[in-house]
Design a protein around this motif. Structure first.
Motif, PDB file in Angstrom:
ATOM      1  N   MET A   1      -7.901  47.775 -12.109  1.00  0.00           N
ATOM      2  CA  MET A   1      -7.189  48.415 -11.004  1.00  0.00           C
ATOM      3  C   MET A   1      -8.109  48.599  -9.787  1.00  0.00           C
ATOM      4  N   ILE A   2      -9.360  48.990 -10.040  1.00  0.00           N
ATOM      5  CA  ILE A   2     -10.323  49.146  -8.944  1.00  0.00           C
ATOM      6  C   ILE A   2     -10.570  47.798  -8.273  1.00  0.00           C
ATOM      7  N   LEU A   3     -10.741  46.759  -9.083  1.00  0.00           N
ATOM      8  CA  LEU A   3     -10.968  45.418  -8.537  1.00  0.00           C
ATOM      9  C   LEU A   3      -9.810  44.998  -7.636  1.00  0.00           C
ATOM     10  N   ALA A   4      -8.572  45.180  -8.118  1.00  0.00           N
ATOM     11  CA  ALA A   4      -7.403  44.756  -7.356  1.00  0.00           C
ATOM     12  C   ALA A   4      -7.276  45.537  -6.050  1.00  0.00           C
ATOM     13  N   LEU A   5      -7.453  46.858  -6.118  1.00  0.00           N
ATOM     14  CA  LEU A   5      -7.328  47.692  -4.916  1.00  0.00           C
ATOM     15  C   LEU A   5      -8.394  47.341  -3.893  1.00  0.00           C
ATOM     16  N   LEU A   6      -9.612  47.118  -4.361  1.00  0.00           N
ATOM     17  CA  LEU A   6     -10.711  46.792  -3.455  1.00  0.00           C
ATOM     18  C   LEU A   6     -10.515  45.408  -2.839  1.00  0.00           C
ATOM     19  N   ALA A   7     -10.022  44.458  -3.640  1.00  0.00           N
ATOM     20  CA  ALA A   7      -9.777  43.099  -3.129  1.00  0.00           C
ATOM     21  C   ALA A   7      -8.700  43.110  -2.053  1.00  0.00           C
ATOM     22  N   LEU A   8      -7.631  43.864  -2.267  1.00  0.00           N
ATOM     23  CA  LEU A   8      -6.549  43.925  -1.288  1.00  0.00           C
ATOM     24  C   LEU A   8      -7.007  44.622  -0.004  1.00  0.00           C
ATOM     25  N   THR A   9      -7.841  45.660  -0.143  1.00  0.00           N
ATOM     26  CA  THR A   9      -8.326  46.371   1.040  1.00  0.00           C
ATOM     27  C   THR A   9      -9.314  45.522   1.831  1.00  0.00           C
ATOM     28  N   ALA A  10     -10.218  44.858   1.135  1.00  0.00           N
ATOM     29  CA  ALA A  10     -11.285  44.110   1.808  1.00  0.00           C
ATOM     30  C   ALA A  10     -10.814  42.771   2.340  1.00  0.00           C
ATOM     31  N   HIS A  11      -9.916  42.099   1.581  1.00  0.00           N
ATOM     32  CA  HIS A  11      -9.547  40.717   1.928  1.00  0.00           C
ATOM     33  C   HIS A  11      -8.121  40.585   2.447  1.00  0.00           C
TER      34      HIS A  11
ATOM     35  N   GLY B   1      -6.193  38.947  -0.638  1.00  0.00           N
ATOM     36  CA  GLY B   1      -6.584  39.806  -1.746  1.00  0.00           C
ATOM     37  C   GLY B   1      -6.099  39.311  -3.099  1.00  0.00           C
ATOM     38  N   PHE B   2      -4.876  38.731  -3.131  1.00  0.00           N
ATOM     39  CA  PHE B   2      -4.347  38.232  -4.404  1.00  0.00           C
ATOM     40  C   PHE B   2      -5.229  37.114  -4.954  1.00  0.00           C
ATOM     41  N   GLU B   3      -5.568  36.169  -4.074  1.00  0.00           N
ATOM     42  CA  GLU B   3      -6.411  35.046  -4.505  1.00  0.00           C
ATOM     43  C   GLU B   3      -7.815  35.520  -4.868  1.00  0.00           C
ATOM     44  N   LYS B   4      -8.346  36.473  -4.090  1.00  0.00           N
ATOM     45  CA  LYS B   4      -9.697  36.966  -4.352  1.00  0.00           C
ATOM     46  C   LYS B   4      -9.770  37.727  -5.682  1.00  0.00           C
ATOM     47  N   SER B   5      -8.714  38.470  -6.004  1.00  0.00           N
ATOM     48  CA  SER B   5      -8.687  39.183  -7.286  1.00  0.00           C
ATOM     49  C   SER B   5      -8.818  38.204  -8.445  1.00  0.00           C
ATOM     50  N   THR B   6      -8.037  37.126  -8.356  1.00  0.00           N
ATOM     51  CA  THR B   6      -8.093  36.099  -9.400  1.00  0.00           C
ATOM     52  C   THR B   6      -9.466  35.441  -9.443  1.00  0.00           C
ATOM     53  N   ALA B   7     -10.015  35.158  -8.269  1.00  0.00           N
ATOM     54  CA  ALA B   7     -11.324  34.488  -8.199  1.00  0.00           C
ATOM     55  C   ALA B   7     -12.415  35.343  -8.844  1.00  0.00           C
ATOM     56  N   PHE B   8     -12.392  36.649  -8.575  1.00  0.00           N
ATOM     57  CA  PHE B   8     -13.405  37.530  -9.173  1.00  0.00           C
ATOM     58  C   PHE B   8     -13.219  37.643 -10.689  1.00  0.00           C
ATOM     59  N   LEU B   9     -11.949  37.691 -11.147  1.00  0.00           N
ATOM     60  CA  LEU B   9     -11.702  37.744 -12.579  1.00  0.00           C
ATOM     61  C   LEU B   9     -12.202  36.460 -13.263  1.00  0.00           C
ATOM     62  N   ILE B  10     -11.946  35.313 -12.632  1.00  0.00           N
ATOM     63  CA  ILE B  10     -12.430  34.046 -13.196  1.00  0.00           C
ATOM     64  C   ILE B  10     -13.946  34.050 -13.290  1.00  0.00           C
ATOM     65  N   GLU B  11     -14.582  34.548 -12.229  1.00  0.00           N
ATOM     66  CA  GLU B  11     -16.042  34.613 -12.223  1.00  0.00           C
ATOM     67  C   GLU B  11     -16.550  35.523 -13.347  1.00  0.00           C
ATOM     68  N   GLY B  12     -15.842  36.627 -13.567  1.00  0.00           N
ATOM     69  CA  GLY B  12     -16.219  37.532 -14.648  1.00  0.00           C
ATOM     70  C   GLY B  12     -16.060  36.893 -16.019  1.00  0.00           C
TER      71      GLY B  12
ATOM     72  N   LYS C   1     -19.099  42.586  -9.229  1.00  0.00           N
ATOM     73  CA  LYS C   1     -19.317  41.567  -8.191  1.00  0.00           C
ATOM     74  C   LYS C   1     -18.582  41.904  -6.902  1.00  0.00           C
ATOM     75  N   ILE C   2     -17.365  42.417  -7.009  1.00  0.00           N
ATOM     76  CA  ILE C   2     -16.649  42.762  -5.784  1.00  0.00           C
ATOM     77  C   ILE C   2     -17.233  44.036  -5.164  1.00  0.00           C
ATOM     78  N   LEU C   3     -17.738  44.952  -6.003  1.00  0.00           N
ATOM     79  CA  LEU C   3     -18.431  46.125  -5.462  1.00  0.00           C
ATOM     80  C   LEU C   3     -19.658  45.704  -4.667  1.00  0.00           C
ATOM     81  N   SER C   4     -20.361  44.715  -5.189  1.00  0.00           N
ATOM     82  CA  SER C   4     -21.568  44.234  -4.512  1.00  0.00           C
ATOM     83  C   SER C   4     -21.227  43.482  -3.240  1.00  0.00           C
ATOM     84  N   SER C   5     -20.213  42.611  -3.305  1.00  0.00           N
ATOM     85  CA  SER C   5     -19.882  41.775  -2.147  1.00  0.00           C
ATOM     86  C   SER C   5     -19.330  42.581  -0.979  1.00  0.00           C
ATOM     87  N   THR C   6     -18.722  43.743  -1.278  1.00  0.00           N
ATOM     88  CA  THR C   6     -18.152  44.569  -0.213  1.00  0.00           C
ATOM     89  C   THR C   6     -19.112  45.645   0.282  1.00  0.00           C
ATOM     90  N   GLY C   7     -20.224  45.845  -0.416  1.00  0.00           N
ATOM     91  CA  GLY C   7     -21.186  46.863  -0.012  1.00  0.00           C
ATOM     92  C   GLY C   7     -20.905  48.243  -0.558  1.00  0.00           C
TER      93      GLY C   7
END
Length: 464
Positions: free
Chosen positions: A280-290, A294-305, A81-87
């Motif tokens: 690890m990829i999710l966390a790194l991408l969330a911190l770079t993109a957001h 990024g901390f909140e977004k990482s948790t949000a994507f994990l919850i969604e998963g 989902k984060i790969l998709s949302s970031t392009g």
């Protein structure tokens, strides 16, 4: 030695028939499975409160057994989902999109890659690796998600796992039970695995193309919200950042593959490595993109998963709970209520079948396929293959030939049925990654697998 078949065994068989019947009629099996658990619990314990408690205990056992799969699927979905949302996803798949230009190419390329990966690492981690990269390509080439799931299922959990030529866990179990060297079982399995694989995958592809032409199966149309999503992707990462991540992520998974080879990581260990890398990829991408969010977004994507994972597994837990009663789960859920010589309900039924049929080459082949299929009903694939080896030993002595072929045939049937092609709770990894209904995927696989088993059994008759 034959095992006493009790009322518990017959009730189990009755509810298997009911569950299969409900699945064929496309009816929900949850209440049937729960009723079966209560009925077996009541007969085994003679206690109403214990039989009611067995519902909860069986659910707990099933969730415990399925939890590693639930976790890795949830994590892979969160990363996707984060790969998709970031392009980044679009950038990653662009090279494959040039290669896979038709539904047929998508089906066969994804299937063959899945088979090769599964030989080395088994299907569950291979599903995660293949699905994360190639799944988005298939719809663009015209192959529905259900077709992708079928390809990954049949080539991975079917062909690769039934032969298991690299890791050799399956042939080792059957060979030991049959009293044969592993090499003999592997050699005997080659024509059977080729026959089963070719017949099943070709039949499935023909049926898939037929339903696509009729409009029964279609690729989902693009969402009306897609332009907005694309503009959001442009704002989250620069084009340069997307390219770097598109290179980094495959390298990370290739390093996982190298680690699996170097450190001999298989099965659950390999799955855990893929899952940890995905986090690890999710966390790194969330911190770079957001950035600061990024901390909140990482948790949000994990919850969604996790929401997705438990939503997909929800309908599967009750039916898996029932079938676990047929194997190692019985004693842990209900207690020691089976005969002393029992090896579990499913194995008892297989032994009873082996002792109740007349013996010649044709009947021996049909019976070994039946024993393999019955022992595969628990959704494991591996729990009953030792019994298949023992039964092959028994039958080969009676007819005077064919030990290796019968052993390989029982192994092939058990893995194809229980390893994850027609048992809904066993094919969850591919169904979840592709976001398709596991019961619909099982129904789609049923006819090709049954045709494949029939043809393979006939071929085995000539090889014995």
């Amino acid at each position: 030695m034959a095992v006493e078949i009790t009322l518990i065994h017959w009730i189990y068989v009755l509810f298997i028939a009911l569950i299969i019947g409900f699945m064929v009629m496309k009816k929900d099996t949850t209440l049937v499975s729960i009723t079966g658990i209560v009925a077996i619990g009541l007969i085994a314990t003679g206690n109403i409160s214990s039989s009611i408690s067995s519902i909860f205990n069986s659910f707990t056992y099933a969730i415990t057994e399925l939890l590693p799969t639930i976790l890795v699927i949830s994590i892979i979905v969160a990363m996707s989902k984060i790969l998709s949302s970031t392009g980044v996803n679009d950038t990653m798949i662009s090279p494959f999109a040039k290669l896979i230009r038709s539904p047929g190419l998508a089906y066969w390329i994804i299937g063959i890659l899945m088979m090769v990966m599964s030989w080395f690492f088994w299907p569950s981690p291979a599903v995660a690796l293949i699905g994360a990269v190639l799944l988005p390509v298939a719809p663009r080439a015209g192959l529905p998600a259900l077709g992708v799931a079928m390809a990954m299922n049949l080539f991975g959990h079917g062909i690769a796992l039934s032969g298991d030529y690299i890791i050799q866990a399956a042939p080792k179990l059957t060979a030991d039970a049959a009293g044969l060297p592993v090499a003999q079982v592997i050699e005997a399995s080659i024509p059977l695995v080729i026959t089963m694989g070719a017949v099943t995958t070709i039949t499935a592809f023909i049926m898939l193309r037929r339903d696509m032409k009729k409009g029964i199966l279609t690729v989902g149309s693009p969402s009306s919200e897609e332009p907005a999503a694309l503009s959001e992707k442009e704002e989250l990462l620069t084009s340069r950042q997307k390219k770097w991540f598109a290179i980094l992520i495959p390298i990370a998974f290739l390093l996982d593959v190298a680690a699996m080879i170097i450190f001999n990581l298989q099965g659950g260990d390999a799955t855990a490595l893929v899952g940890g890398t995905s986090i690890m990829i999710l966390a790194l991408l969330a911190l770079t993109a957001h950035k600061s969010q990024g901390f909140e977004k990482s948790t949000a994507f994990l919850i969604e998963g996790f929401q997705f994972g438990f939503k997909v597994f929800g309908p599967v837990i009750p039916i898996a709970a029932f079938f676990y009663l047929g194997d190692s789960g019985f004693e842990k859920i209900l207690g020691d209520f089976l005969p002393k010589e029992s090896n579990g309900i499913v194995n008892d039924l297989g032994v009873a079948l082996a002792h109740s049929v007349p013996l010649n080459k044709a009947i021996a082949a049909v019976t070994l396929t039946g024993i393999g299929a019955i022992t595969g009903l628990d959704g494991s694939g591996f729990s009953g293959i030792s019994l298949a080896g023992s039964a092959a030993n028994l039958f080969s002595h009676a007819i005077g030939t064919g030990l290796a072929t019968l052993t390989a045939l029982g192994q092939t049937a058990a893995i194809w049925v229980g390893g994850g092609t027609i048992i809904p709770w066993a094919l969850i990894p591919a169904a979840a990654i592709c976001n398709v209904d596991p019961f619909e995927l099982a129904r789609r696989n049923l006819i090709p697998v049954m045709i494949g088993l029939a043809v393979t059994t006939i071929v085995a008759m000539f090889l014995i």
